[in-house]
Design a protein around this motif. Structure first.
Motif, PDB file in Angstrom:
ATOM      1  N   MET A  38       0.814  -1.180   0.000  1.00  0.00           N
ATOM      2  CA  MET A  38       0.000   0.000   0.000  1.00  0.00           C
ATOM      3  C   MET A  38       0.868   1.258   0.000  1.00  0.00           C
ATOM      4  O   MET A  38       0.591   2.188  -0.752  1.00  0.00           O
ATOM      5  N   VAL A  39       1.889   1.288   0.831  1.00  0.00           N
ATOM      6  CA  VAL A  39       2.776   2.452   0.885  1.00  0.00           C
ATOM      7  C   VAL A  39       3.531   2.603  -0.432  1.00  0.00           C
ATOM      8  O   VAL A  39       3.650   3.704  -0.970  1.00  0.00           O
ATOM      9  N   VAL A  40       4.015   1.490  -0.963  1.00  0.00           N
ATOM     10  CA  VAL A  40       4.732   1.531  -2.240  1.00  0.00           C
ATOM     11  C   VAL A  40       3.806   2.027  -3.343  1.00  0.00           C
ATOM     12  O   VAL A  40       4.204   2.858  -4.179  1.00  0.00           O
ATOM     13  N   ASN A  41       2.576   1.556  -3.354  1.00  0.00           N
ATOM     14  CA  ASN A  41       1.611   2.033  -4.356  1.00  0.00           C
ATOM     15  C   ASN A  41       1.426   3.539  -4.256  1.00  0.00           C
ATOM     16  O   ASN A  41       1.399   4.242  -5.271  1.00  0.00           O
ATOM     17  N   ALA A  42       1.292   4.059  -3.049  1.00  0.00           N
ATOM     18  CA  ALA A  42       1.130   5.502  -2.861  1.00  0.00           C
ATOM     19  C   ALA A  42       2.362   6.259  -3.337  1.00  0.00           C
ATOM     20  O   ALA A  42       2.247   7.330  -3.960  1.00  0.00           O
ATOM     21  N   ILE A  43       3.537   5.718  -3.096  1.00  0.00           N
ATOM     22  CA  ILE A  43       4.774   6.366  -3.550  1.00  0.00           C
ATOM     23  C   ILE A  43       4.827   6.426  -5.076  1.00  0.00           C
ATOM     24  O   ILE A  43       5.143   7.467  -5.661  1.00  0.00           O
ATOM     25  N   VAL A  44       4.519   5.316  -5.720  1.00  0.00           N
ATOM     26  CA  VAL A  44       4.542   5.273  -7.195  1.00  0.00           C
ATOM     27  C   VAL A  44       3.551   6.275  -7.770  1.00  0.00           C
ATOM     28  O   VAL A  44       3.876   7.054  -8.677  1.00  0.00           O
ATOM     29  N   VAL A  45       2.341   6.297  -7.240  1.00  0.00           N
ATOM     30  CA  VAL A  45       1.321   7.219  -7.746  1.00  0.00           C
ATOM     31  C   VAL A  45       1.733   8.667  -7.493  1.00  0.00           C
ATOM     32  O   VAL A  45       1.580   9.529  -8.377  1.00  0.00           O
ATOM     33  N   ALA A  46       2.289   8.958  -6.325  1.00  0.00           N
ATOM     34  CA  ALA A  46       2.737  10.326  -6.027  1.00  0.00           C
ATOM     35  C   ALA A  46       3.865  10.745  -6.964  1.00  0.00           C
ATOM     36  O   ALA A  46       3.905  11.900  -7.419  1.00  0.00           O
ATOM     37  N   MET A  47       4.776   9.837  -7.276  1.00  0.00           N
ATOM     38  CA  MET A  47       5.870  10.167  -8.213  1.00  0.00           C
ATOM     39  C   MET A  47       5.314  10.508  -9.587  1.00  0.00           C
ATOM     40  O   MET A  47       5.742  11.483 -10.209  1.00  0.00           O
ATOM     41  N   VAL A  48       4.354   9.745 -10.042  1.00  0.00           N
ATOM     42  CA  VAL A  48       3.743  10.006 -11.354  1.00  0.00           C
ATOM     43  C   VAL A  48       2.975  11.322 -11.308  1.00  0.00           C
ATOM     44  O   VAL A  48       3.086  12.153 -12.213  1.00  0.00           O
ATOM     45  N   ALA A  49       2.216  11.536 -10.249  1.00  0.00           N
ATOM     46  CA  ALA A  49       1.399  12.751 -10.140  1.00  0.00           C
ATOM     47  C   ALA A  49       2.243  14.011 -10.085  1.00  0.00           C
ATOM     48  O   ALA A  49       1.814  15.065 -10.566  1.00  0.00           O
ATOM     49  N   HIS A  50       3.437  13.922  -9.537  1.00  0.00           N
ATOM     50  CA  HIS A  50       4.284  15.106  -9.373  1.00  0.00           C
ATOM     51  C   HIS A  50       5.501  15.104 -10.296  1.00  0.00           C
ATOM     52  O   HIS A  50       6.427  15.889 -10.082  1.00  0.00           O
ATOM     53  N   ALA A  51       5.483  14.278 -11.303  1.00  0.00           N
ATOM     54  CA  ALA A  51       6.637  14.162 -12.197  1.00  0.00           C
ATOM     55  C   ALA A  51       7.014  15.502 -12.826  1.00  0.00           C
ATOM     56  O   ALA A  51       8.188  15.827 -12.945  1.00  0.00           O
ATOM     57  N   ASN A  52       6.062  16.284 -13.218  1.00  0.00           N
ATOM     58  CA  ASN A  52       6.337  17.575 -13.859  1.00  0.00           C
ATOM     59  C   ASN A  52       5.947  18.743 -12.973  1.00  0.00           C
ATOM     60  O   ASN A  52       5.799  19.860 -13.454  1.00  0.00           O
ATOM     61  N   GLN A  53       5.761  18.494 -11.696  1.00  0.00           N
ATOM     62  CA  GLN A  53       5.367  19.539 -10.754  1.00  0.00           C
ATOM     63  C   GLN A  53       6.304  19.522  -9.551  1.00  0.00           C
ATOM     64  O   GLN A  53       6.033  18.852  -8.563  1.00  0.00           O
ATOM     65  N   PRO A  54       7.393  20.231  -9.616  1.00  0.00           N
ATOM     66  CA  PRO A  54       8.314  20.216  -8.470  1.00  0.00           C
ATOM     67  C   PRO A  54       7.706  20.974  -7.274  1.00  0.00           C
ATOM     68  O   PRO A  54       7.686  22.192  -7.254  1.00  0.00           O
ATOM     69  N   ASN A  55       7.149  20.241  -6.348  1.00  0.00           N
ATOM     70  CA  ASN A  55       6.653  20.824  -5.104  1.00  0.00           C
ATOM     71  C   ASN A  55       6.787  19.780  -4.003  1.00  0.00           C
ATOM     72  O   ASN A  55       7.125  18.634  -4.260  1.00  0.00           O
ATOM     73  N   GLU A  56       6.534  20.202  -2.797  1.00  0.00           N
ATOM     74  CA  GLU A  56       6.626  19.273  -1.680  1.00  0.00           C
ATOM     75  C   GLU A  56       5.228  18.974  -1.158  1.00  0.00           C
ATOM     76  O   GLU A  56       4.513  19.879  -0.746  1.00  0.00           O
ATOM     77  N   SER A  57       4.861  17.733  -1.195  1.00  0.00           N
ATOM     78  CA  SER A  57       3.595  17.285  -0.633  1.00  0.00           C
ATOM     79  C   SER A  57       3.880  16.135   0.316  1.00  0.00           C
ATOM     80  O   SER A  57       4.776  15.331   0.071  1.00  0.00           O
ATOM     81  N   ILE A  58       3.119  16.074   1.362  1.00  0.00           N
ATOM     82  CA  ILE A  58       3.270  14.994   2.332  1.00  0.00           C
ATOM     83  C   ILE A  58       2.050  14.103   2.236  1.00  0.00           C
ATOM     84  O   ILE A  58       0.908  14.572   2.308  1.00  0.00           O
ATOM     85  N   TYR A  59       2.307  12.809   2.066  1.00  0.00           N
ATOM     86  CA  TYR A  59       1.240  11.829   1.981  1.00  0.00           C
ATOM     87  C   TYR A  59       1.425  10.841   3.120  1.00  0.00           C
ATOM     88  O   TYR A  59       2.520  10.345   3.349  1.00  0.00           O
ATOM     89  N   HIS A  60       0.356  10.578   3.814  1.00  0.00           N
ATOM     90  CA  HIS A  60       0.425   9.649   4.934  1.00  0.00           C
ATOM     91  C   HIS A  60      -0.459   8.446   4.642  1.00  0.00           C
ATOM     92  O   HIS A  60      -1.648   8.594   4.369  1.00  0.00           O
ATOM     93  N   VAL A  61       0.128   7.264   4.705  1.00  0.00           N
ATOM     94  CA  VAL A  61      -0.620   6.025   4.504  1.00  0.00           C
ATOM     95  C   VAL A  61      -0.424   5.192   5.764  1.00  0.00           C
ATOM     96  O   VAL A  61       0.691   4.819   6.106  1.00  0.00           O
TER      97      VAL A  61
END
Length: 178
Positions: free
Chosen positions: A1-24
């Motif tokens: 589940m955590v790995v899935n969230a990491i992969v999705v966050a990387m894709v979602a922010h690939a062209n958007q350099p910002n800092e977001s915190i995701y908690h799973v």
């Protein structure tokens, strides 16, 4: 589940350099309550007794719960460390006659204190993690991707009973209780 969230966050922010915190994990949407941890430990070790170095099962009982680290340290000092100091003095006066008993008790107390060093910050933590960013990310993936089911990471589906009884506590027993 955590790995899935990491992969999705990387894709979602690939062209958007910002800092977001995701908690799973334990969070506002699916919190773990401290009192449950006591119950999980009691249930687990009642069903699967831990065998000590002498080959005897350790009998578990209900745990005394203290509200602060200071109250825990006072409890340990009065209940265990002071009598241990007394045994150390008696042992010295009796030419190391009680050396084995002293060392066994010292080792057990040191083990408990090590567990408290590891878990103390979590035991007395009063906050609850916000998982709003994770929920927004999950919704955006669900709306925009056909692969949403492949990368599923909704923390609301975590079954804490199964996790603690079948994964976490057995892992602690295997890797910490040596």
């Amino acid at each position: 589940m955590v790995v899935n969230a990491i992969v999705v966050a990387m894709v979602a922010h690939a062209n958007q350099p910002n800092e977001s915190i995701y908690h799973v994990g334990s969070s506002v949407s699916n919190p773990v309550e401290f009192t449950w941890l006591q119950d999980y430990g009691y249930q687990y070790f009642t069903k699967h007794p831990w065998i000590n170095k002498d080959g005897k099962p350790v009998i578990v009982g209900k745990v005394t719960v203290l509200n602060t680290m200071a109250s825990f340290r006072r409890y340990m000092a009065v209940r265990y460390l002071l009598p241990l100091k007394g045994l150390q003095i008696v042992n010295a006066a009796c030419c190391q006659y009680f050396r084995g008993k002293y060392l066994d008790l010292y080792r057990k107390i040191k083990f408990v204190m090590r567990l408290i060093d590891l878990y103390g910050p979590y035991l007395f933590f009063k906050g609850v993690y916000d998982d709003l960013n994770t929920e927004k990310l999950r919704r955006s993936v669900r709306e925009s991707s056909e692969d949403a089911d492949i990368f599923y990471f909704d923390p609301k589906i975590i079954n804490w009973d199964d996790y603690f009884m079948d994964t976490h506590i057995p892992g602690v027993v295997k890797h910490v209780f040596k």
